[in-house]
Design a protein around this motif. Sequence first.
Motif, PDB file in Angstrom:
ATOM      1  N   CYS A  37      -3.729   2.465   4.744  1.00  0.00           N
ATOM      2  CA  CYS A  37      -4.874   2.251   3.859  1.00  0.00           C
ATOM      3  C   CYS A  37      -5.799   3.463   3.860  1.00  0.00           C
ATOM      4  O   CYS A  37      -6.305   3.870   2.809  1.00  0.00           O
ATOM      5  CB  CYS A  37      -5.663   1.019   4.293  1.00  0.00           C
ATOM      6  SG  CYS A  37      -4.782  -0.507   3.958  1.00  0.00           S
ATOM      7  N   VAL A  62       0.844  -1.203   0.000  1.00  0.00           N
ATOM      8  CA  VAL A  62       0.000   0.000   0.000  1.00  0.00           C
ATOM      9  C   VAL A  62       0.875   1.247   0.000  1.00  0.00           C
ATOM     10  O   VAL A  62       0.644   2.207  -0.744  1.00  0.00           O
ATOM     11  CB  VAL A  62      -0.944  -0.011   1.224  1.00  0.00           C
ATOM     12  CG1 VAL A  62      -1.666   1.313   1.340  1.00  0.00           C
ATOM     13  CG2 VAL A  62      -1.939  -1.148   1.104  1.00  0.00           C
ATOM     14  N   THR A  76      -4.157   6.280   1.910  1.00  0.00           N
ATOM     15  CA  THR A  76      -4.201   5.949   0.484  1.00  0.00           C
ATOM     16  C   THR A  76      -5.609   6.143  -0.072  1.00  0.00           C
ATOM     17  O   THR A  76      -5.787   6.697  -1.159  1.00  0.00           O
ATOM     18  CB  THR A  76      -3.758   4.493   0.255  1.00  0.00           C
ATOM     19  OG1 THR A  76      -2.502   4.304   0.884  1.00  0.00           O
ATOM     20  CG2 THR A  76      -3.643   4.181  -1.218  1.00  0.00           C
TER      21      THR A  76
END
Lengths: 374, 245
Positions: A151, A25, A154
């Motif tokens: 996460c 990620v 992102t």
Amino acid sequence: MTLSEYFSLVFNDYTLRTITLGTAVLGAICGMLGSFAVLRKQSLLGDAISHAALPGIALAFLITGAKNSNTLLIGALISGLIGTFWIRGIVKKTHLKSDTALGLILSLFFGFGMLLLTFIQKMPNANQAGLDKYLFGQAATLVESDVWLMCIVTGISLIVLLVFWKEFKLLLFDVDYTKSLGFNTRILDVLITSLIVLAIVIGLQTVGVVLMSAMLLAPAAAARQWTNSLGVMIFLAAIFGAFSGVLGTAVSASSNNLSTGPVIVLIAATFVIFSFIFSPGRGLLFREIRYWKNRNDLHLHKTLSFMYSIAKTHDDISHPHAVKILNNFQGYTKRSLKKLESREYITVNNAMWSLTQKGYNKVVNMYNQQENND
Amino acid sequence: MSEKIAITVDDLTVAYNYKPVLWDIDLVIPEGVLMAIVGPNGAGKSTLIKSILDIIKPIAGSVKIFGKPYKKQYQHVAYVPQKGSVDWDFPTTALDVVMMGTYGSLGWIKRPGQKQKKAALEALEKVGMLEFKSRQISQLSGGQQQRIFLARALVQNSSIYLMDEPFQGVDATTEKAIINILKELRKAGKTVIVVHHDLQTVPEYFDWVTFLNVKKIATGPVKDIFNDDNLTKTYGINYKVSIQQ
């Protein structure tokens, strides 16, 4: 543990899975946002921001005494942002250029950070060990909450990117024009810079302050070689970044926990070198091949236009001439004659050559074509 | 020519680091003129254009577009920047760049659709670049890049066009093609303002002219003010020999 053992364990081992997911990620978001930094010619900004984060990490530890990564990252974020604003301030208020401002802030903050780090190491406190992992990164220390944070950041970046895609593209290509269309470039600028700062900060634990900027730039530089579309470039950069992250972590974890940052960066650099050499449109290899091909073509064209200058004095352009008359002319070889024949520009018969209609047309169009290609 | 005023510049002064670039400029540009801004290098021609577009903030003075500040009127103004101001190695195609001309009227967030694409294709055709629509922009020649910029402004379908050296580095054919488009725009009642370098072509191309050299020297119809006196005042050397009509 060997590399293959590592990958067979990834699916079963909780820790390995967390680390692998996290670095994937992280690589993806860095590649994505790094494309913006590269296209805005702000490649060094990432370097300055990541170095500027170091004193924040140290101060956060000194103030709270906690080694919890989230606390330290907030410290990193704050000092990274202060560094960014100072760089902007210096560029705006003084005559100094941005490279000077970047260099100044980078070394100033990093120096201060190192000072604090050595001070912390001298402290009589068992808890201090491990802060130096922020220098070169240690992916093995990632836990699930870290990966969640990655996460979330992102996800936010991806949404912002998609929503303001049109505006960002415009800003990247032509700032003045963006302003003239009535868009507030300041908002866009702050938005994209904040996202880059966020990406850097969440990557510090894994890659470290020293090499973080390579994580931003290398995937983007590699991706640019393969495409002429902004969307594809950002997508490819994310993929390259993710692969570098995963492979780098695997290599470092499978060989005695080497510092993760340097390994990831070396793998990303491999992507860059491969792309620079082998990409079909912009790569060095194909450029060299095209260059040689053009050179050879040029020789052929030279010979052909000389033939044309002889042939055009006759009513019949295919009137045969002795090969010998070409001897006075440089650039003619048996091979080039054969090549011209194979392209059906001339026919060769018993040491006599004659221009074909196709060859004639080729010469006539040759000069126009050069103008068109100019 | 109508009596409506397109652009009013009032006491405009711009400075970079203490050095004045534009000094107390007053300018009233009527609607429907095709105007050249001429002056030597460093005269502030580009700065004047950028100040009108609110890209550069002046230290004093104001600019009005049809009587209102630029912020409220940007939809009526199209800008053609200097070709060298952008990186032509940017990963995008000619059509994509021209599409950018529609972004202003779309506003924030909204994406361009078929209607915008159609407008962009029409503009590409107008500048004779339709066959290059899918070409990566770095693969275009200087003249073609200039035409792409022009097409991008045409898509905006504005009342006022501000162009920064659109003839720079283009060949004679492209120059003719561009000037024909500019004359068409004027015929359609648009106001076109062009930073121009070639003094020889001013009387042929333009009906208005502004002489600029940090201060405004003169502004008015070419036939009234394009003379040796103003040229000498602007460029500081005698132009009698070079400009003979």
